[in-house]
Motif scaffolding. Structure first.
Motif, mmCIF file in Angstrom:
data_model
loop_
_atom_site.group_PDB
_atom_site.id
_atom_site.type_symbol
_atom_site.label_atom_id
_atom_site.label_comp_id
_atom_site.label_asym_id
_atom_site.label_seq_id
_atom_site.Cartn_x
_atom_site.Cartn_y
_atom_site.Cartn_z
ATOM 1 N N ILE A 152 -28.349 -34.404 -72.471
ATOM 2 C CA ILE A 152 -28.348 -33.695 -71.196
ATOM 3 C C ILE A 152 -29.213 -34.499 -70.241
ATOM 4 O O ILE A 152 -30.355 -34.829 -70.545
ATOM 5 C CB ILE A 152 -28.908 -32.260 -71.345
ATOM 6 C CG1 ILE A 152 -28.041 -31.449 -72.295
ATOM 7 C CG2 ILE A 152 -28.996 -31.588 -69.974
ATOM 8 C CD1 ILE A 152 -28.624 -30.090 -72.640
ATOM 9 N N ASN A 154 -30.969 -34.410 -66.603
ATOM 10 C CA ASN A 154 -31.394 -33.452 -65.585
ATOM 11 C C ASN A 154 -31.674 -34.186 -64.277
ATOM 12 O O ASN A 154 -32.420 -35.164 -64.255
ATOM 13 C CB ASN A 154 -32.657 -32.716 -66.059
ATOM 14 C CG ASN A 154 -33.181 -31.780 -64.999
ATOM 15 O OD1 ASN A 154 -34.084 -32.122 -64.253
ATOM 16 N ND2 ASN A 154 -32.595 -30.598 -64.926
ATOM 17 N N PRO A 156 -33.374 -33.176 -61.077
ATOM 18 C CA PRO A 156 -34.148 -32.103 -60.451
ATOM 19 C C PRO A 156 -33.857 -31.944 -58.953
ATOM 20 O O PRO A 156 -33.821 -30.823 -58.452
ATOM 21 C CB PRO A 156 -35.611 -32.493 -60.679
ATOM 22 C CG PRO A 156 -35.616 -33.824 -61.312
ATOM 23 C CD PRO A 156 -34.219 -34.203 -61.659
ATOM 24 N N HIS A 159 -30.704 -30.063 -58.659
ATOM 25 C CA HIS A 159 -30.696 -28.814 -59.438
ATOM 26 C C HIS A 159 -29.474 -28.788 -60.349
ATOM 27 O O HIS A 159 -28.694 -27.852 -60.360
ATOM 28 C CB HIS A 159 -30.710 -27.581 -58.528
ATOM 29 C CG HIS A 159 -31.810 -27.607 -57.522
ATOM 30 N ND1 HIS A 159 -33.135 -27.457 -57.867
ATOM 31 C CD2 HIS A 159 -31.802 -27.806 -56.178
ATOM 32 C CE1 HIS A 159 -33.894 -27.550 -56.790
ATOM 33 N NE2 HIS A 159 -33.103 -27.765 -55.750
ATOM 34 N N GLN A 160 -29.327 -29.885 -61.119
ATOM 35 C CA GLN A 160 -28.112 -30.048 -61.905
ATOM 36 C C GLN A 160 -28.426 -30.685 -63.255
ATOM 37 O O GLN A 160 -29.250 -31.603 -63.346
ATOM 38 C CB GLN A 160 -27.157 -30.941 -61.110
ATOM 39 C CG GLN A 160 -25.783 -31.076 -61.682
ATOM 40 C CD GLN A 160 -24.915 -31.951 -60.787
ATOM 41 O OE1 GLN A 160 -25.261 -33.096 -60.516
ATOM 42 N NE2 GLN A 160 -23.806 -31.406 -60.322
ATOM 43 N N ASP A 161 -27.767 -30.170 -64.292
ATOM 44 C CA ASP A 161 -27.795 -30.788 -65.615
ATOM 45 C C ASP A 161 -26.409 -31.346 -65.900
ATOM 46 O O ASP A 161 -25.404 -30.689 -65.632
ATOM 47 C CB ASP A 161 -28.140 -29.766 -66.708
ATOM 48 C CG ASP A 161 -29.606 -29.361 -66.683
ATOM 49 O OD1 ASP A 161 -30.420 -30.126 -66.129
ATOM 50 O OD2 ASP A 161 -29.929 -28.275 -67.203
#
Length: 195
Positions: A152, A154, A156, A159-161
């Protein structure tokens, strides 16, 4: 990719601006090639004469008139001029700055009339179709992460994985910061920007 000129020269024309879509091999800008063009024209005149002399000498030689040396000399001169013209034409092609990839022009850092040199960036072309994230991971995880593992990523700020797979895991540990490199390919998204 920061595209640079293959030969030094003065910028004669620029065909793109920031935001333009370009294709691989498309001419982005050209350098002044007036001297090269003059040399090519001069060589072509010499080539026409050499061809005429070669054809006449060959005709005579086929009739067993003249010497072999005269025939070979005329043939050599004709072939030599052909190769010199080809070299000049190849050199002339180097006055064209072309895009090595399909993409979008992101920056044009040259102006018409400006002298440029090989290796210096002139135009930046960006292709966002095959982006990847490259990160350094502490050596403590070297036995836990392998190529093909699900990961995964990330973002930041977005605001997304992103769920993806490790496409590359380096085998060596960087001796300075004690990390190893992991690469993950990203799906296409207009939100992603190189660097």
């Amino acid at each position: 990719i920061n595209v640079s000129a293959e030969t030094p020269g003065v910028v004669k024309s620029i065909f793109v601006t920031e935001g333009d879509k370009v294709t691989k091999g498309e001419v982005l800008a050209t350098l002044d090639d007036a001297v090269l063009q003059q040399n090519i024209l001069e060589m072509q005149t010499s080539l026409e004469l050499a061809k005429t002399l070669y054809e006449k000498q060959k005709s005579l030689w086929d009739q067993k008139i003249g010497t072999e040396v005269q025939y070979l000399s005329a043939k050599n001169n004709y072939e030599s001029l052909q190769k010199r013209i080809a070299a000049l034409q190849q050199q002339d092609e180097m006055t064209k700055i072309t895009s090595p990839i399909d993409g979008t022009v992101d920056a044009v850092s040259i102006k018409i009339g400006e002298s440029i040199a090989p290796g210096l960036p002139t135009i930046r072309v960006v292709n966002t179709e095959q982006l990847k994230v490259q990160g350094n991971v502490t050596e403590a995880y070297i036995s836990d992460i392998h190529q093909g593992d699900s990961l995964i990523v990330n973002f930041p700020d977005l605001h997304q994985d992103v769920h993806s797979v490790a496409s590359y895991v380096s085998k060596a540990i960087d001796p300075v910061n004690r990390t190893f490199t992991v690469e993950v390919k990203l799906p296409q998204s207009p939100d992603y920007h190189p660097n």
